[in-house]
Design a protein around this motif. Structure first.
Motif, PDB file in Angstrom:
ATOM      1  N   PHE A 161      -5.223  14.285   2.389  1.00 25.43           N
ATOM      2  CA  PHE A 161      -5.224  12.871   2.005  1.00 25.43           C
ATOM      3  C   PHE A 161      -6.106  12.020   2.916  1.00 25.43           C
ATOM      4  CE2 PHE A 161      -1.183  14.665   0.551  1.00 25.43           C
ATOM      5  CZ  PHE A 161      -1.278  14.389  -0.811  1.00 25.43           C
ATOM      6  N   ASP A 162      -7.032  12.682   3.610  1.00 25.99           N
ATOM      7  CA  ASP A 162      -7.973  11.971   4.488  1.00 25.99           C
ATOM      8  C   ASP A 162      -7.242  11.036   5.446  1.00 25.99           C
ATOM      9  OD1 ASP A 162     -10.194  13.184   3.216  1.00 25.99           O
ATOM     10  OD2 ASP A 162     -10.010  11.744   1.566  1.00 25.99           O
ATOM     11  N   GLY A 163      -6.143  11.544   6.007  1.00 33.02           N
ATOM     12  CA  GLY A 163      -5.328  10.727   6.884  1.00 33.02           C
ATOM     13  C   GLY A 163      -6.058  10.300   8.137  1.00 33.02           C
ATOM     14  N   ARG A 164      -5.713   9.112   8.643  1.00 30.45           N
ATOM     15  CA  ARG A 164      -6.321   8.547   9.847  1.00 30.45           C
ATOM     16  C   ARG A 164      -5.258   7.817  10.648  1.00 30.45           C
ATOM     17  NH1 ARG A 164     -10.133   4.277   8.642  1.00 30.45           N
ATOM     18  NH2 ARG A 164      -8.450   3.666   7.237  1.00 30.45           N
ATOM     19  N   THR A 165      -5.319   8.007  11.953  1.00 26.47           N
ATOM     20  CA  THR A 165      -4.419   7.272  12.831  1.00 26.47           C
ATOM     21  C   THR A 165      -5.115   7.085  14.174  1.00 26.47           C
ATOM     22  OG1 THR A 165      -2.163   7.198  13.720  1.00 26.47           O
ATOM     23  CG2 THR A 165      -3.243   9.350  13.696  1.00 26.47           C
ATOM     24  N   THR A 166      -4.406   6.649  15.183  1.00 23.78           N
ATOM     25  CA  THR A 166      -5.006   6.442  16.492  1.00 23.78           C
ATOM     26  C   THR A 166      -5.123   7.778  17.220  1.00 23.78           C
ATOM     27  OG1 THR A 166      -2.955   6.172  17.734  1.00 23.78           O
ATOM     28  CG2 THR A 166      -3.771   4.244  16.548  1.00 23.78           C
ATOM     29  N   GLU A 167      -5.609   7.732  18.442  1.00 24.44           N
ATOM     30  CA  GLU A 167      -5.836   8.953  19.206  1.00 24.44           C
ATOM     31  C   GLU A 167      -4.558   9.678  19.587  1.00 24.44           C
ATOM     32  OE1 GLU A 167      -6.891   8.109  23.541  1.00 24.44           O
ATOM     33  OE2 GLU A 167      -7.263   6.167  22.595  1.00 24.44           O
ATOM     34  N   TRP A 168      -3.403   9.063  19.399  1.00 30.63           N
ATOM     35  CA  TRP A 168      -2.149   9.683  19.808  1.00 30.63           C
ATOM     36  C   TRP A 168      -1.467  10.455  18.688  1.00 30.63           C
ATOM     37  CZ3 TRP A 168      -3.326   4.547  21.003  1.00 30.63           C
ATOM     38  CH2 TRP A 168      -3.720   4.337  22.323  1.00 30.63           C
ATOM     39  N   GLY A 169      -2.053  10.505  17.513  1.00 31.93           N
ATOM     40  CA  GLY A 169      -1.500  11.329  16.445  1.00 31.93           C
ATOM     41  C   GLY A 169      -0.515  10.599  15.556  1.00 31.93           C
ATOM     42  N   MET A 170      -0.057  11.303  14.524  1.00 36.02           N
ATOM     43  CA  MET A 170       0.860  10.728  13.539  1.00 36.02           C
ATOM     44  C   MET A 170       2.273  10.624  14.092  1.00 36.02           C
ATOM     45  SD  MET A 170      -0.698   9.956  10.733  1.00 36.02           S
ATOM     46  CE  MET A 170      -1.960  10.392   9.517  1.00 36.02           C
ATOM     47  N   ASN A 171       2.961   9.591  13.702  1.00 40.57           N
ATOM     48  CA  ASN A 171       4.353   9.383  14.092  1.00 40.57           C
ATOM     49  C   ASN A 171       5.059   8.576  13.011  1.00 40.57           C
ATOM     50  OD1 ASN A 171       4.297  10.016  17.279  1.00 40.57           O
ATOM     51  ND2 ASN A 171       2.432   8.958  16.688  1.00 40.57           N
ATOM     52  N   GLU A 172       5.944   9.195  12.282  1.00 41.34           N
ATOM     53  CA  GLU A 172       6.635   8.493  11.193  1.00 41.34           C
ATOM     54  C   GLU A 172       7.784   9.360  10.706  1.00 41.34           C
ATOM     55  OE1 GLU A 172       5.515   6.626   6.770  1.00 41.34           O
ATOM     56  OE2 GLU A 172       3.946   7.391   8.109  1.00 41.34           O
ATOM     57  N   SER A 173       8.901   8.746  10.408  1.00 44.62           N
ATOM     58  CA  SER A 173       9.990   9.453   9.751  1.00 44.62           C
ATOM     59  C   SER A 173       9.922   9.147   8.261  1.00 44.62           C
ATOM     60  CB  SER A 173      11.341   9.007  10.323  1.00 44.62           C
ATOM     61  OG  SER A 173      11.454   9.406  11.680  1.00 44.62           O
ATOM     62  N   PRO A 174       9.653  10.163   7.422  1.00 46.90           N
ATOM     63  CA  PRO A 174       9.472   9.912   5.990  1.00 46.90           C
ATOM     64  C   PRO A 174      10.682   9.219   5.378  1.00 46.90           C
ATOM     65  CG  PRO A 174       8.847  12.164   6.563  1.00 46.90           C
ATOM     66  CD  PRO A 174       9.514  11.587   7.768  1.00 46.90           C
ATOM     67  N   LEU A 175      10.400   8.391   4.383  1.00 46.03           N
ATOM     68  CA  LEU A 175      11.433   7.680   3.636  1.00 46.03           C
ATOM     69  C   LEU A 175      11.631   8.363   2.282  1.00 46.03           C
ATOM     70  CD1 LEU A 175      13.216   5.120   3.004  1.00 46.03           C
ATOM     71  CD2 LEU A 175      11.114   4.067   2.147  1.00 46.03           C
ATOM     72  N   ILE A 176      12.873   8.619   1.910  1.00 49.91           N
ATOM     73  CA  ILE A 176      13.161   9.243   0.618  1.00 49.91           C
ATOM     74  C   ILE A 176      14.062   8.329  -0.196  1.00 49.91           C
ATOM     75  CG2 ILE A 176      14.261  11.184  -0.559  1.00 49.91           C
ATOM     76  CD1 ILE A 176      13.402  12.949   1.760  1.00 49.91           C
ATOM     77  N   VAL A 177      13.645   8.080  -1.425  1.00 43.95           N
ATOM     78  CA  VAL A 177      14.427   7.301  -2.385  1.00 43.95           C
ATOM     79  C   VAL A 177      14.394   8.064  -3.699  1.00 43.95           C
ATOM     80  CG1 VAL A 177      14.704   5.115  -3.593  1.00 43.95           C
ATOM     81  CG2 VAL A 177      13.812   5.130  -1.257  1.00 43.95           C
ATOM     82  N   GLY A 178      15.555   8.457  -4.202  1.00 42.83           N
ATOM     83  CA  GLY A 178      15.581   9.265  -5.411  1.00 42.83           C
ATOM     84  C   GLY A 178      14.836  10.572  -5.188  1.00 42.83           C
ATOM     85  N   ASP A 179      13.898  10.880  -6.057  1.00 46.00           N
ATOM     86  CA  ASP A 179      13.109  12.110  -5.927  1.00 46.00           C
ATOM     87  C   ASP A 179      11.778  11.885  -5.215  1.00 46.00           C
ATOM     88  OD1 ASP A 179      14.973  13.742  -7.122  1.00 46.00           O
ATOM     89  OD2 ASP A 179      14.171  13.456  -9.143  1.00 46.00           O
ATOM     90  N   ARG A 180      11.575  10.697  -4.645  1.00 51.60           N
ATOM     91  CA  ARG A 180      10.278  10.380  -4.052  1.00 51.60           C
ATOM     92  C   ARG A 180      10.344  10.288  -2.536  1.00 51.60           C
ATOM     93  NH1 ARG A 180       7.429   6.142  -8.322  1.00 51.60           N
ATOM     94  NH2 ARG A 180       7.831   7.417 -10.171  1.00 51.60           N
ATOM     95  N   LEU A 181       9.328  10.849  -1.908  1.00 50.62           N
ATOM     96  CA  LEU A 181       9.155  10.751  -0.463  1.00 50.62           C
ATOM     97  C   LEU A 181       7.950   9.859  -0.200  1.00 50.62           C
ATOM     98  CD1 LEU A 181       9.268  13.540   2.187  1.00 50.62           C
ATOM     99  CD2 LEU A 181       7.254  12.063   2.050  1.00 50.62           C
ATOM    100  N   PHE A 182       8.142   8.842   0.621  1.00 58.01           N
ATOM    101  CA  PHE A 182       7.083   7.882   0.941  1.00 58.01           C
ATOM    102  C   PHE A 182       6.615   8.096   2.384  1.00 58.01           C
ATOM    103  CE2 PHE A 182       9.921   5.995  -2.195  1.00 58.01           C
ATOM    104  CZ  PHE A 182       9.037   5.640  -3.198  1.00 58.01           C
ATOM    105  N   ILE A 183       5.292   8.110   2.553  1.00 56.26           N
ATOM    106  CA  ILE A 183       4.727   8.322   3.873  1.00 56.26           C
ATOM    107  C   ILE A 183       3.333   7.684   3.897  1.00 56.26           C
ATOM    108  CG2 ILE A 183       3.631  10.562   3.416  1.00 56.26           C
ATOM    109  CD1 ILE A 183       4.891  11.446   6.183  1.00 56.26           C
ATOM    110  N   THR A 184       2.802   7.462   5.099  1.00 51.05           N
ATOM    111  CA  THR A 184       1.565   6.693   5.262  1.00 51.05           C
ATOM    112  C   THR A 184       0.482   7.529   5.938  1.00 51.05           C
ATOM    113  OG1 THR A 184       2.989   4.754   5.573  1.00 51.05           O
ATOM    114  CG2 THR A 184       0.646   4.486   6.066  1.00 51.05           C
ATOM    115  N   PRO A 185      -0.363   8.213   5.174  1.00 49.46           N
ATOM    116  CA  PRO A 185      -1.465   8.963   5.794  1.00 49.46           C
ATOM    117  C   PRO A 185      -2.471   8.068   6.508  1.00 49.46           C
ATOM    118  CG  PRO A 185      -1.089   9.698   3.538  1.00 49.46           C
ATOM    119  CD  PRO A 185      -0.285   8.445   3.728  1.00 49.46           C
ATOM    120  N   GLY A 186      -2.630   6.822   6.035  1.00 41.36           N
ATOM    121  CA  GLY A 186      -3.581   5.920   6.666  1.00 41.36           C
ATOM    122  C   GLY A 186      -5.018   6.114   6.219  1.00 41.36           C
ATOM    123  N   GLY A 187      -5.230   6.814   5.113  1.00 38.90           N
ATOM    124  CA  GLY A 187      -6.575   6.980   4.591  1.00 38.90           C
ATOM    125  C   GLY A 187      -7.100   5.703   3.953  1.00 38.90           C
ATOM    126  N   ILE A 188      -8.387   5.668   3.722  1.00 41.04           N
ATOM    127  CA  ILE A 188      -8.975   4.488   3.085  1.00 41.04           C
ATOM    128  C   ILE A 188      -8.503   4.384   1.642  1.00 41.04           C
ATOM    129  CG2 ILE A 188     -11.138   3.415   2.347  1.00 41.04           C
ATOM    130  CD1 ILE A 188     -12.439   4.643   4.823  1.00 41.04           C
TER     131      ILE A 188
END
Length: 414
Positions: A161-188
């Motif tokens: 997903f062409d993810g982008r973040t700062t030099e310290w890497g990804m940090n996030e606890s995914p959110l799940i609602v129903g059958d969907r998982l939400f997360i932020t790759p940070g791509g354009i």
């Protein structure tokens, strides 16, 4: 000082803030409680009773401890009377599974993990309907079967997903609602995405505002005319349609380090977002059924970095970052009721009418919420463990679980 400023980025683990609302884990199919990032509802509120209102002089009884987690900042997740937490061995992401008596049941390598800049996992495990969702700083999202711990699916957000973040890497606890998982790759283009939680298949992708992923674990709002996902990226607070990914609104919120770990607080049409580095706190009001927002107030002093906040009655309790105070702020007006230096910086949770404040100085503090003045009750020094005191405490069945680097401790508080 600059090194100190950098460390915060490691904190997907501590992506914080939320509020009292119906939220992600209340749509789980499991009947048993599941404690994940900041409790059942991502708000730092633990629905416990019968807890001690004052601790013994040397602190509550230590029931058990384990001191071989390796480096890391994640908090425990609890499901079906088991405790799940991650740590680091060399460059390996390790999953530890304990029973609630402190017996190690399983130790399993999941994948790789950050071992260079503030090494160790940051993202607290999300548990939902018999599956574990584990995210590492390298942008890899693992779905495991809760019973067998076998891998169900895996996604590499940097490459897929062409993810982008700062030099310290990804940090996030995914959110799940129903059958969907939400997360932020940070791509354009793939800035925020929704995946099928069972298969990992892409449901929708939103370009959002196209700025970097900023460690924020998102919040879900379901009491407007449309369901909303609210999160912070490197330069904006954004609201997107949870069904379609359509960008509904955005509010500029940035500083030079591009990190915003705190989950937004939501209550009754109002969204509170806060960030460190003197960005401060902003209150937004939803309008047009959630399709737009107005700014209600700003408080430039309460610049919470990674410690989260709780809403108790009409007041918000949190610590600052570069304004190194413990704050009580009026939820409705943004007025600072008082500020003190005693325990800041710290992270905070709430249970049974008391605030639990874990200070970066290494003290665990029991504080009575009082909008008129700071009212500390008890404290003790956390002597086990290594490195920074950054992980958020967890309370379950009158036991407080606390992680300090390589150590996990269980204290009897009721």
């Amino acid at each position: 000082m600059k090194k100190y400023l950098f460390f915060v980025a490691c904190f997907g683990l501590l992506t914080l803030f939320s509020c009292q609302q119906r939220s992600v884990n209340q749509v789980n199919d499991d009947s048993a409680p599941q404690l994940q990032w900041r409790g059942e509802n991502r708000d730092g509120i633990y629905n416990e009773s019968g807890l001690l209102k004052i601790w013994p002089e040397n602190g509550p009884e230590l029931l058990w401890s384990y001191e071989e987690l390796g480096a890391g900042f994640t908090s425990p997740a609890i499901s079906n009377e088991k405790l799940y937490i991650t740590g680091l061995e060399e460059d390996k992401l390790i999953l530890f599974v304990f029973d609630l008596q402190g017996n190690l049941l399983v130790k399993k390598e999941v994948g790789k993990e950050e071992n260079v800049k503030w090494p160790g996992p940051r993202s607290t495990i999300t548990i939902n309907n018999g599956k574990l969702y584990i995210y590492n700083a390298l942008g890899e999202l693992f779905c495991l079967n809760e019973q067998t711990l076998d891998e169900v699916w895996k996604k590499a957000l940097f490459t897929e997903f062409d993810g982008r973040t700062t030099e310290w890497g990804m940090n996030e606890s995914p959110l799940i609602v129903g059958d969907r998982l939400f997360i932020t790759p940070g791509g354009i283009e793939n800035n925020i995405i929704a995946l099928n939680k069972n298969t990992g298949d892409l449901i929708w992708s939103s370009p959002g505002k196209g700025t970097l992923s900023a460690y924020c674990s998102p919040q879900y709002i379901d009491d407007q005319s449309i369901p909303i996902i609210v999160t912070s990226t490197a330069e904006y607070i954004v609201g997107v349609n949870a069904d379609t990914g359509e960008l509904l609104w955005s509010i500029p919120q940035q500083h030079e380090y591009n990190i915003h770990p705190n989950t937004p607080l939501y209550y009754n049409g109002m969204i509170l977002s806060t960030a460190g580095y003197r960005v401060g706190t902003v209150m937004l009001r939803l309008k047009d059924g959630g399709k737009a927002v107005d700014e209600v107030w700003r408080n430039d002093e309460m610049d919470n970095q990674i410690g989260g906040a709780v809403k108790v009655g009409d007041y918000v309790y949190a610590s600052g970052h570069q304004h190194r105070y413990w704050f009580c702020v009026d939820w409705n007006t943004g007025e600072t009721r008082y500020k003190v230096t005693d325990i800041a910086p710290c992270n905070v949770i709430f249970a049974d009418s008391m605030l639990y404040c874990y200070s970066e100085k290494g003290t665990m503090n029991l504080v009575k919420p009082n909008p008129d003045h700071f009212e500390p009750v008890s404290s003790f020094n956390v002597t086990l463990g290594t490195e920074q005191h950054w992980a958020h405490p967890v309370i379950y069945k009158r036991v407080m679980y606390l992680r300090h680097g390589d150590a996990l401790m269980a204290y009897k508080i009721g």
